[in-house]
Design a protein around this motif. Structure first.
Motif, PDB file in Angstrom:
ATOM      1  N   GLU A  33       0.829  -1.203   0.000  1.00  0.00           N
ATOM      2  CA  GLU A  33       0.000   0.000   0.000  1.00  0.00           C
ATOM      3  C   GLU A  33       0.866   1.258   0.000  1.00  0.00           C
ATOM      4  N   GLN A  34       1.948   1.240   0.743  1.00  0.00           N
ATOM      5  CA  GLN A  34       2.840   2.396   0.816  1.00  0.00           C
ATOM      6  C   GLN A  34       3.381   2.752  -0.563  1.00  0.00           C
ATOM      7  N   VAL A  35       3.833   1.752  -1.314  1.00  0.00           N
ATOM      8  CA  VAL A  35       4.391   1.995  -2.645  1.00  0.00           C
ATOM      9  C   VAL A  35       3.316   2.515  -3.590  1.00  0.00           C
ATOM     10  N   LEU A  36       2.148   1.852  -3.602  1.00  0.00           N
ATOM     11  CA  LEU A  36       1.087   2.244  -4.527  1.00  0.00           C
ATOM     12  C   LEU A  36       0.496   3.599  -4.165  1.00  0.00           C
ATOM     13  N   GLN A  37       0.399   3.898  -2.875  1.00  0.00           N
ATOM     14  CA  GLN A  37      -0.141   5.209  -2.481  1.00  0.00           C
ATOM     15  C   GLN A  37       0.787   6.326  -2.934  1.00  0.00           C
ATOM     16  N   GLN A  38       2.100   6.152  -2.742  1.00  0.00           N
ATOM     17  CA  GLN A  38       3.020   7.198  -3.162  1.00  0.00           C
ATOM     18  C   GLN A  38       2.973   7.407  -4.663  1.00  0.00           C
ATOM     19  N   ARG A  39       2.882   6.304  -5.425  1.00  0.00           N
ATOM     20  CA  ARG A  39       2.801   6.433  -6.874  1.00  0.00           C
ATOM     21  C   ARG A  39       1.508   7.148  -7.280  1.00  0.00           C
ATOM     22  N   ALA A  40       0.407   6.810  -6.622  1.00  0.00           N
ATOM     23  CA  ALA A  40      -0.864   7.464  -6.935  1.00  0.00           C
ATOM     24  C   ALA A  40      -0.785   8.972  -6.671  1.00  0.00           C
ATOM     25  N   LEU A  41      -0.200   9.356  -5.548  1.00  0.00           N
ATOM     26  CA  LEU A  41      -0.056  10.771  -5.232  1.00  0.00           C
ATOM     27  C   LEU A  41       0.839  11.472  -6.250  1.00  0.00           C
ATOM     28  N   ASP A  42       1.923  10.805  -6.654  1.00  0.00           N
ATOM     29  CA  ASP A  42       2.819  11.390  -7.655  1.00  0.00           C
ATOM     30  C   ASP A  42       2.101  11.610  -8.983  1.00  0.00           C
ATOM     31  N   LEU A  43       1.111  10.774  -9.268  1.00  0.00           N
ATOM     32  CA  LEU A  43       0.360  10.890 -10.518  1.00  0.00           C
ATOM     33  C   LEU A  43      -0.808  11.865 -10.415  1.00  0.00           C
ATOM     34  N   GLY A  44      -0.990  12.481  -9.245  1.00  0.00           N
ATOM     35  CA  GLY A  44      -2.032  13.481  -9.101  1.00  0.00           C
ATOM     36  C   GLY A  44      -3.351  12.988  -8.557  1.00  0.00           C
ATOM     37  N   VAL A  45      -3.390  11.766  -8.039  1.00  0.00           N
ATOM     38  CA  VAL A  45      -4.623  11.234  -7.453  1.00  0.00           C
ATOM     39  C   VAL A  45      -4.892  11.919  -6.111  1.00  0.00           C
ATOM     40  N   THR A  46      -6.148  12.257  -5.842  1.00  0.00           N
ATOM     41  CA  THR A  46      -6.560  12.798  -4.550  1.00  0.00           C
ATOM     42  C   THR A  46      -7.009  11.650  -3.653  1.00  0.00           C
ATOM     43  N   ILE A  47      -6.451  11.558  -2.455  1.00  0.00           N
ATOM     44  CA  ILE A  47      -6.834  10.524  -1.490  1.00  0.00           C
ATOM     45  C   ILE A  47      -7.415  11.212  -0.263  1.00  0.00           C
ATOM     46  N   GLU A  48      -8.695  10.969  -0.010  1.00  0.00           N
ATOM     47  CA  GLU A  48      -9.389  11.582   1.120  1.00  0.00           C
ATOM     48  C   GLU A  48      -9.625  10.519   2.187  1.00  0.00           C
ATOM     49  N   ARG A  49      -8.905  10.628   3.299  1.00  0.00           N
ATOM     50  CA  ARG A  49      -9.026   9.649   4.383  1.00  0.00           C
ATOM     51  C   ARG A  49     -10.015  10.121   5.437  1.00  0.00           C
ATOM     52  N   GLY A  50     -10.453   9.162   6.258  1.00  0.00           N
ATOM     53  CA  GLY A  50     -11.441   9.478   7.276  1.00  0.00           C
ATOM     54  C   GLY A  50     -12.788   9.830   6.698  1.00  0.00           C
ATOM     55  N   THR A  51     -13.059   9.332   5.487  1.00  0.00           N
ATOM     56  CA  THR A  51     -14.282   9.677   4.764  1.00  0.00           C
ATOM     57  C   THR A  51     -15.149   8.438   4.579  1.00  0.00           C
ATOM     58  N   GLU A  52     -16.357   8.483   5.083  1.00  0.00           N
ATOM     59  CA  GLU A  52     -17.259   7.333   5.039  1.00  0.00           C
ATOM     60  C   GLU A  52     -18.367   7.564   4.023  1.00  0.00           C
ATOM     61  N   VAL A  53     -18.614   6.592   3.169  1.00  0.00           N
ATOM     62  CA  VAL A  53     -19.712   6.640   2.203  1.00  0.00           C
ATOM     63  C   VAL A  53     -20.953   6.031   2.852  1.00  0.00           C
ATOM     64  N   PHE A  54     -22.095   6.740   2.762  1.00  0.00           N
ATOM     65  CA  PHE A  54     -23.311   6.178   3.359  1.00  0.00           C
ATOM     66  C   PHE A  54     -24.525   6.247   2.426  1.00  0.00           C
ATOM     67  N   GLY A  55     -24.354   6.792   1.230  1.00  0.00           N
ATOM     68  CA  GLY A  55     -25.452   6.828   0.282  1.00  0.00           C
ATOM     69  C   GLY A  55     -24.945   6.831  -1.146  1.00  0.00           C
ATOM     70  N   LEU A  56     -25.764   6.304  -2.062  1.00  0.00           N
ATOM     71  CA  LEU A  56     -25.359   6.228  -3.471  1.00  0.00           C
ATOM     72  C   LEU A  56     -26.594   6.295  -4.358  1.00  0.00           C
ATOM     73  N   THR A  57     -26.554   7.180  -5.345  1.00  0.00           N
ATOM     74  CA  THR A  57     -27.581   7.218  -6.388  1.00  0.00           C
ATOM     75  C   THR A  57     -26.871   7.371  -7.730  1.00  0.00           C
ATOM     76  N   GLN A  58     -27.502   6.865  -8.793  1.00  0.00           N
ATOM     77  CA  GLN A  58     -26.905   6.996 -10.114  1.00  0.00           C
ATOM     78  C   GLN A  58     -27.998   7.157 -11.164  1.00  0.00           C
ATOM     79  N   ASP A  59     -27.601   7.748 -12.282  1.00  0.00           N
ATOM     80  CA  ASP A  59     -28.465   7.797 -13.453  1.00  0.00           C
ATOM     81  C   ASP A  59     -27.581   7.659 -14.686  1.00  0.00           C
ATOM     82  N   GLY A  60     -28.095   7.973 -15.834  1.00  0.00           N
ATOM     83  CA  GLY A  60     -27.347   7.753 -17.059  1.00  0.00           C
ATOM     84  C   GLY A  60     -26.143   8.645 -17.248  1.00  0.00           C
TER      85      GLY A  60
END
Length: 533
Positions: A106-133
């Motif tokens: 995880e340490q290696v992949l997280q650093q690579r993701a951050l270097d590539l510009g990925v945003t990682i938001e920790r302490g964040t819980e998902v509790f709802g989901l809706t979708q459409d087309g």
């Protein structure tokens, strides 16, 4: 939905599968956010081993060297007394099981993701989901506040108890075993041999994996030990190890003691609309054999380029659906294999145990059988060959793994094939002298990276052109040069895999992401080597 998506893809879960997927998307130039419930990365070892094919697909994007530096190669597995599988005999750059704690992966992949510009938001819980087309909206909360996040697609990589899977209404069918293994990272006064060791008998099985600094990952499963919430003690571990091994290995200084349940489950669907699943969110199986982490990472690498193509608007019809078509059979195969192995290894019948040992010892006494077993366990024999798939016969078939060949290049020095695939594009090897098929790819812009080889490649006898998928499998292969039609055959293949012709800007950002990945690779190897030393 009233609002446009804020990012192209939201990945829920920052374990190895989610981080590997985020890296794939970012390398392809797709904006990506990872939401993770945990406040900080896990420090527990958890899953321990990366097999050869998993190391290869990680090597496609430049992750492998850092993982090698942080891991410990184990070249042999002993599935029963008197039987062995030698990974050292495999034809790969990684002829071993790379034993590395999940926290370091995880340490290696997280650093690579951050270097590539990925945003990682920790302490964040998902509790709802809706979708459409047009997209997906998630309800999330953190730090006492609640808000919405929207994206074109959401991928649940949030493990066995996936909230995304539950909110999407996807059933997770299967069962729970009636045994509860004990798991430990511990030192041993009388350690077993320096291999991956599996010993069964008397209704129980012990798995021992050395991972450096005198530590061993030990798992013990017994049919007479049902699930309990009582914490595992060192005395209990010593007792169950002694019963299983016939001697006391003397466990001491435990770094981790746990008891867990074994499930065998698979999601009814890997995709519903704009919501997809990968890793443990999609499938669970017995940990015997250590395939779970590998299965999840390979899910991510299969899905990443297909989802990027869909987001960027050039995916051929059915490409994204091929994720489940290709990956579900792999999971079903692992579920069947690990179930059979777990039942046999924990059988209370002395006769069953004796026959199993004798059969394995006899079969694995033959070098050819050992090689096939090693290729199967390590994932090198896995592929996506389908009935009626177009393309050549031996030695290369459509859907087959492409080895990391040394590729000659006109006007340039030879190079490893996998090093040509850092940016996640299709790769065309044009072995013909005139280079006309390499020129054909220009109409597809930056979706395809052409390489003029211009000479035969010994590992590809009879092949005049090879189109390699971003995940390192053969998309199309052309045989010996015949009369006419060469460029037209390639165009049909490119339409099938890369969609209609279009400008290079269709994947704008991929080149920049690849450059960032290369720079990150150089930075990540230095501290990794220092830590190993």
């Amino acid at each position: 939905m009233a609002n446009a998506p804020e990012q192209s893809v939201i990945v829920v879960g920052a374990g190895p599968t989610g981080l590997a997927l985020a890296c794939e998307l970012a390398a392809a130039g797709v904006s990506c956010t990872v939401l993770e419930r945990r406040l900080a990365p896990s420090t527990q070892s958890r899953a321990m081993g990366l097999y050869s094919r998993t190391m290869e697909v990680l090597d496609l994007r430049g992750h492998a060297d850092a993982l090698v530096a942080l891991g410990r190669p184990v070249s042999r597995m002993v599935p029963a007394r008197g039987a062995r599988v030698d990974f050292a005999e495999l034809d790969t750059r990684f002829p071993y099981l790379n034993v590395i704690p999940q926290s370091r992966t995880e340490q290696v992949l997280q650093q690579r993701a951050l270097d590539l510009g990925v945003t990682i938001e920790r302490g964040t819980e998902v509790f709802g989901l809706t979708q459409d087309g047009s997209g997906v909206t998630l309800q999330v909360r953190a730090g006492g506040g609640e808000w919405e996040e929207s994206a074109d697609f959401v991928v649940g990589c949030d493990g066995a108890h996936s909230v995304v899977r539950e909110l999407a209404g996807i059933a997770f069918r299967g069962r729970t075993y009636d045994i509860a293994p004990v798991l430990a990272d511990v030192r041993l006064r009388k350690p077993p041999p320096d291999d991956v060791l599996i010993v069964s008998g008397g209704g129980g099985v012990v798995v021992s994996v050395p991972y450096g600094d005198g530590l061993y990952r030990v798992a013990v499963a017994r049919r007479d030990r049902p699930w309990t919430r009582e914490p595992v003690t060192l005395d209990e571990l010593s007792e169950v190890l002694t019963r299983a091994l016939g001697f006391d290995p003397g466990p001491y200084e435990p770094e981790w003691l746990a008891r867990f349940k074994i499930h065998q489950r698979i999601a009814d669907q890997y995709r519903i609309g704009r919501v997809l699943l990968a890793g443990d969110a999609a499938h669970l199986h017995s940990p015997l054999g250590g395939q779970g982490l590998n299965l999840g990472i390979q899910d991510a690498v299969n899905l990443g380029w297909k989802l990027a193509a869909e987001v960027q608007g050039w995916a051929p019809v059915g490409l994204l659906d091929s994720y489940e078509v290709e990956r579900r059979p792999q999971a079903e195969r692992i579920l069947r294999a690990t179930d059979r192995a777990t039942r046999a290894a924990t059988s209370a019948s002395a006769g069953v145990t004796a026959v199993r040992r004798a059969v394995l010892a006899k079969a694995l006494s033959y070098r050819r059988v050992r090689k096939v077993a090693g290729e199967t366990i390590s994932g090198l024999r896995n592929g996506y060959v389908r009935r009626g798939a177009p393309g050549g016969g031996p030695p290369v078939r459509v859907g087959q793994r492409v080895p990391d060949l040394t590729v000659p290049r006109l006007g340039a020095s030879p190079v490893r094939l996998y090093s040509l695939m850092r940016d996640g594009r299709f790769l065309l090897l044009d072995l013909a002298e005139d280079g006309r098929r390499a020129a054909v790819t220009e109409a597809w812009g930056s979706r395809v990276s052409p390489v003029r080889v211009g000479v035969p490649v010994p590992e590809l006898p009879g092949v005049s052109a090879l189109l390699v998928r971003p995940d390192g499998y053969t998309a199309w292969v052309d045989g010996p040069e015949g009369p006419g039609g060469r460029e037209e055959r390639l165009r049909r293949a490119l339409h099938q895999w890369c969609g209609v012709e279009g400008p290079a800007s269709v994947v704008a950002g991929a080149a920049e992401a690849a450059e960032a990945a290369g720079a990150a690779e150089g930075r990540s190897q230095e501290p990794a080597g220092a830590e190993q030393a």
